[in-house]
Enzyme design. Structure first.
Site, PDB file in Angstrom:
ATOM      1  N   SER A 208      24.585  48.418  51.785  1.00  0.00           N
ATOM      2  CA  SER A 208      26.001  48.068  51.982  1.00  0.00           C
ATOM      3  C   SER A 208      26.934  49.247  51.744  1.00  0.00           C
ATOM      4  O   SER A 208      26.814  49.968  50.754  1.00  0.00           O
ATOM      5  CB  SER A 208      26.377  46.920  51.036  1.00  0.00           C
ATOM      6  OG  SER A 208      27.778  46.754  51.075  1.00  0.00           O
TER       7      SER A 208
ATOM      8  N   LYS B 180      26.714  33.859  52.392  1.00  0.00           N
ATOM      9  CA  LYS B 180      28.113  33.507  52.678  1.00  0.00           C
ATOM     10  C   LYS B 180      28.378  31.999  52.563  1.00  0.00           C
ATOM     11  O   LYS B 180      29.456  31.596  52.153  1.00  0.00           O
ATOM     12  CB  LYS B 180      28.541  34.032  54.044  1.00  0.00           C
ATOM     13  CG  LYS B 180      28.626  35.566  54.081  1.00  0.00           C
ATOM     14  CD  LYS B 180      29.246  36.085  55.351  1.00  0.00           C
ATOM     15  CE  LYS B 180      29.136  37.609  55.401  1.00  0.00           C
ATOM     16  NZ  LYS B 180      29.836  38.208  56.521  1.00  0.00           N
TER      17      LYS B 180
ATOM     18  N   ASN C 246      33.454  35.329  52.504  1.00  0.00           N
ATOM     19  CA  ASN C 246      32.977  36.704  52.278  1.00  0.00           C
ATOM     20  C   ASN C 246      33.743  37.402  51.153  1.00  0.00           C
ATOM     21  O   ASN C 246      33.407  38.510  50.777  1.00  0.00           O
ATOM     22  CB  ASN C 246      33.055  37.542  53.564  1.00  0.00           C
ATOM     23  CG  ASN C 246      34.439  38.090  53.815  1.00  0.00           C
ATOM     24  OD1 ASN C 246      35.437  37.427  53.521  1.00  0.00           O
ATOM     25  ND2 ASN C 246      34.533  39.304  54.334  1.00  0.00           N
TER      26      ASN C 246
ATOM     27  N   ASP D 246      36.412  38.300  57.450  1.00  0.00           N
ATOM     28  CA  ASP D 246      35.646  38.886  58.556  1.00  0.00           C
ATOM     29  C   ASP D 246      36.384  38.790  59.894  1.00  0.00           C
ATOM     30  O   ASP D 246      36.586  39.796  60.578  1.00  0.00           O
ATOM     31  CB  ASP D 246      34.284  38.195  58.695  1.00  0.00           C
ATOM     32  CG  ASP D 246      33.288  38.680  57.649  1.00  0.00           C
ATOM     33  OD1 ASP D 246      33.388  39.836  57.225  1.00  0.00           O
ATOM     34  OD2 ASP D 246      32.416  37.893  57.266  1.00  0.00           O
TER      35      ASP D 246
ATOM     36  N   ALA E 247      25.808  34.075  70.530  1.00  0.00           N
ATOM     37  CA  ALA E 247      26.257  32.772  70.022  1.00  0.00           C
ATOM     38  C   ALA E 247      25.773  32.539  68.590  1.00  0.00           C
ATOM     39  O   ALA E 247      25.507  31.415  68.189  1.00  0.00           O
ATOM     40  CB  ALA E 247      25.752  31.666  70.955  1.00  0.00           C
ATOM     41  N   GLY E 248      25.657  33.611  67.818  1.00  0.00           N
ATOM     42  CA  GLY E 248      25.239  33.496  66.416  1.00  0.00           C
ATOM     43  C   GLY E 248      26.436  33.302  65.489  1.00  0.00           C
ATOM     44  O   GLY E 248      27.525  32.902  65.922  1.00  0.00           O
ATOM     45  N   GLY E 249      26.227  33.591  64.196  1.00  0.00           N
ATOM     46  CA  GLY E 249      27.269  33.388  63.189  1.00  0.00           C
ATOM     47  C   GLY E 249      28.535  34.181  63.461  1.00  0.00           C
ATOM     48  O   GLY E 249      29.654  33.657  63.335  1.00  0.00           O
TER      49      GLY E 249
ATOM     50  N   GLY F 162      31.418  48.495  65.420  1.00  0.00           N
ATOM     51  CA  GLY F 162      31.357  47.612  64.259  1.00  0.00           C
ATOM     52  C   GLY F 162      31.956  48.219  63.001  1.00  0.00           C
ATOM     53  O   GLY F 162      32.314  47.496  62.071  1.00  0.00           O
TER      54      GLY F 162
END
Ligand code: NDP
Length: 266
Positions: free
Chosen positions: A17, A66, A87, A102, A124-126, A231
């Site tokens: 991270s 989360k 988050n 987020d 189509a994820g989180g 990102g």
């Protein structure tokens, strides 16, 4: 007595991270008496007791905790109520308050694209679900495009427009966002090349949730001279908004942005 505040990120894995370096860079350069650490957490159910045992003033929560972050809080504020994932947690006089920065962080990072009215989201994820809900909240027209059908079932109540590659008909978009993991550990595009070419030829701006590399999707956008955000910009956006909550708006947003942005070069 040292009255520094302590903040942390909970995750598993968490060693990769960038959050500690991002937040510590802001605290150090703006002389804010705080320190930010990493906490590897195996069991999400232990999040609340670990937070309290460490005497934290606040924390960020990353994958896969989360949802557990949402459960750990006494009160949920803002967009976190809509997506059910947290988050960022703030210790407000002993009460744990949950937020989600987020999607707002993403909106913050695309502000310079101007007025966005129509968006295509790949995946189509989180991440897709959070961004789609956030765009819909701002009355932005969103289409979701995914490789397979299953995950699209989650979108029936979020947006009326979702397709697999077979049923998709390309329109004109202001922004196309890649939220798939294609390109993360491989050199894949998020859909067949002809489809991606068509989509890129019909959009003004592009963004990718993946950071740390230029994905094949962004490479192609770059070749077509399309302005893009990667990102890292998204990561920066959520970090700036989380830091503002940590310091209870005592620091200026522009100063937070300046030093957090600097940390990406470290
Ligand atoms: P999920 O696992 O929830 O969803 C992954 C999606 O990617 C699915 O829709 C899946 O389609 C699709 N997919 C995977 N591989 C391919 C492929 N080869 N071609 C086309 N579609 C593919 O992921 P998340 O939403 O949690 O994360 C998505 C990405 O976003 C990751 O790369 C992650 O690192 C990044 N991320 C970045 C953040 C930041 O701050 N910058 C924050 C959060 C995430 P299918 O349903 O068909 O399997």
């Amino acid at each position: 007595m040292d009255n520094k505040q302590l903040f942390a990120i909970f995750g598993n894995p968490v060693s990769h991270s960038r959050s500690p370096i991002m937040h510590n860079c802001v605290f150090k350069n703006l002389n804010y008496p705080a320190c930010y650490i990493r906490v590897h957490l195996e069991d999400g159910y232990k999040l609340r007791e670990t937070f309290i045992a460490l005497g934290l003033s606040g924390a960020n929560i990353t994958v896969p905790h989360k949802e557990a972050g949402f459960q750990a809080c006494d009160e949920i504020r803002g967009f976190a109520n809509i997506v059910g994932v947290v988050n960022t947690i703030i210790n407000e006089n002993g009460k744990l308050i949950g937020y989600n920065t987020d999607a707002d962080g993403f909106m913050f990072c695309i502000k310079e694209f101007g007025n966005i009215k129509k968006v295509l989201i790949l995946g189509a994820g989180g991440t897709s679900k959070a961004l789609t809900s956030r765009f819909v909240q701002d009355n932005i027209d969103v289409t979701v495009l995914n490789r397979s059908k299953n995950r699209l079932n989650d979108f029936t109540e979020i947006t009326p427009t979702y397709h697999t590659w077979d049923s998709f008909k390309c329109e004109k978009y202001d922004l196309v966002v890649n939220t798939t993991s294609a390109g993360l550990k491989d050199e894949n595009l998020p859909a067949p090349k002809a489809l991606i070419e068509e989509v890129l030829n019909n959009t003004n701006f592009v963004a990718d949730a993946i950071y740390g590399k230029l994905t094949p999707f962004l490479k192609l956008a770059n070749e077509k001279n399309i302005t893009y955000k990667d990102g890292a910009d998204m990561l920066l956006g959520q970090g700036i908004l989380a830091n503002e909550l940590f310091v209870n708006k005592e620091l200026k947003k522009e100063d937070i942005r300046k030093y957090m942005q600097k940390s990406f070069k470290l």
